[in-house]
Design an enzyme around this catalytic site. Structure first.
Site, PDB file in Angstrom:
ATOM      1  N   LYS A  70       4.492  -6.868  11.222  1.00 36.87           N
ATOM      2  CA  LYS A  70       3.713  -7.101  10.011  1.00 36.87           C
ATOM      3  C   LYS A  70       3.932  -8.516   9.480  1.00 36.87           C
ATOM      4  CE  LYS A  70       2.301  -4.836   5.747  1.00 36.87           C
ATOM      5  NZ  LYS A  70       2.315  -3.577   5.008  1.00 36.87           N
TER       6      LYS A  70
ATOM      7  N   ARG B 110       0.835  -1.200   0.000  1.00 37.76           N
ATOM      8  CA  ARG B 110       0.000   0.000   0.000  1.00 37.76           C
ATOM      9  C   ARG B 110       0.867   1.246   0.000  1.00 37.76           C
ATOM     10  NH1 ARG B 110      -2.725   2.363   4.514  1.00 37.76           N
ATOM     11  NH2 ARG B 110      -4.565   3.544   3.923  1.00 37.76           N
TER      12      ARG B 110
ATOM     13  N   ARG C 290      -1.028   4.395  13.208  1.00 34.80           N
ATOM     14  CA  ARG C 290      -0.051   3.786  14.101  1.00 34.80           C
ATOM     15  C   ARG C 290      -0.437   4.050  15.544  1.00 34.80           C
ATOM     16  NH1 ARG C 290       3.994   6.996  16.381  1.00 34.80           N
ATOM     17  NH2 ARG C 290       4.101   9.162  15.644  1.00 34.80           N
TER      18      ARG C 290
END
Length: 326
Positions: A186, A121, A321
């Site tokens: 991630k 992204r 975040r």
């Protein structure tokens, strides 16, 4: 086809002499050597030992369409109109988007062992080493235009998480709008791209990248904390089996979303929200806003409790975040 056949032989991690490779492939020793050189271009470490032959240390767990099909449920098989597998291409999403410009590719699945220009992204690079992770794109047609796609990336993320749970992989969380995390690191990402009529019939490419067994060398350029499924599961994983499980969750989820939208998935998504009740910062290049994450609404918009009250934010070029990690 010779290179694919050579890889299939060397995938077991054992030594194979140049002579035996030539016999199995039906080519000369010189032709075998030329194919072996191509492995370097793919980033595959192939050892040569005089008197023993050639081997790929540790072998390689190749994707195989027939093996994949055997693991797919009937509903998944019916939903997939075609499965294409490439050894190395720039990007499965790019290929899917190019073909979607030319024809209706509804239900077509694109797989690659390696991406040379994989994207995440916001244009970020996606590390895509050969034969170690999963990179795939699924084309799907929607009749309601862009408005009917709200929440789709969340549904995809949830389906991937549920597919992992079937394989006994627990503890994965969802980061709005399209990442999967494990303990803040991630694990996977989703990239949606659309072509066609923004208010009518359109084709969406659902791109997915999942770290399965990421080599440290390939991860040096990753600019954020990451992990992979084998680290989470603490065991070796078969990529064909994992992919089949993911697709068995993903295809029915997209079919349900197509009929009912995001609302039926909302509560399940909330249960796995990585930022539930945490203080977060939502930002673009031009603005930032802090608030407490309240989850998502029935269209998949992020809900924040801010100093100006509860506000809803839709996807796009937004970055989320946790302020607790600052």
């Amino acid at each position: 086809m010779v290179l694919e056949s050579l890889l299939s032989i060397l995938a077991d991690g054992e030594f194979h002499s140049g002579e035996s490779l030539g016999q199995q492939l039906g080519v000369s020793r010189a032709a075998v050597w030329k194919q072996l050189k191509k492995l370097d271009a793919l980033g595959i470490d192939c050892h040569s030992v005089k008197g023993r032959g050639y081997r790929i240390p540790g072998g390689v767990n190749l994707l195989q369409i027939e093996q994949l099909r055997q693991g797919l449920a009937p509903q998944t098989l019916q939903g997939l109109t075609q499965i294409e597998l490439a050894l190395s291409i720039p990007s499965t999403n790019r290929l899917a988007m190019e073909q979607a410009q030319l024809q209706n590719c509804h239900g077509r699945l694109y797989l690659a062992e390696q991406q040379t220009a994989g994207r995440g992204r916001r244009g970020r690079d996606w590390a895509s080493p050969f034969g170690r992770n999963l990179y795939f794109s699924l084309s799907w047609s929607f009749s309601g235009g862009a408005a009917a796609l709200e929440g789709l990336s969340l549904v995809v993320g949830l389906a991937l998480l549920q597919g992992m749970q079937v394989e006994g992989i627990d503890g994965v969380e969802l980061k709005w709008p399209n990442d999967l995390l494990y303990r803040g690191k991630k694990l996977a990402g989703v990239l949606l791209e659309m072509s066609g009529d923004a208010s009518g019939l359109c084709q969406v490419v659902v791109g997915v990248g999942i770290n399965i067994a990421m080599p440290q060398a390939a991860a040096q350029a990753i600019d954020q904390p990451w992990t992979d499924l084998e680290t989470v599961a603490q065991r070796s994983l078969d990529r064909n089996r994992i992919l089949a499980g993911l697709l068995n969750a993903l295809v029915p989820a997209i079919q349900q979303f197509e009929q009912q939208g995001f609302a039926p998935f909302r509560e399940q998504w909330q249960q796995h929200n990585a930022h539930r009740d945490r203080w977060v910062r939502l930002a673009t290049e031009s603005f930032a806003i802090d608030g407490r994450c309240l989850g998502v609404n029935e269209s998949g918009a992020l809900l924040l409790q801010t100093e100006n009250g509860e506000q809803a934010f839709h996807g796009g070029e937004l970055s989320l975040r946790s302020l607790d990690d600052s």
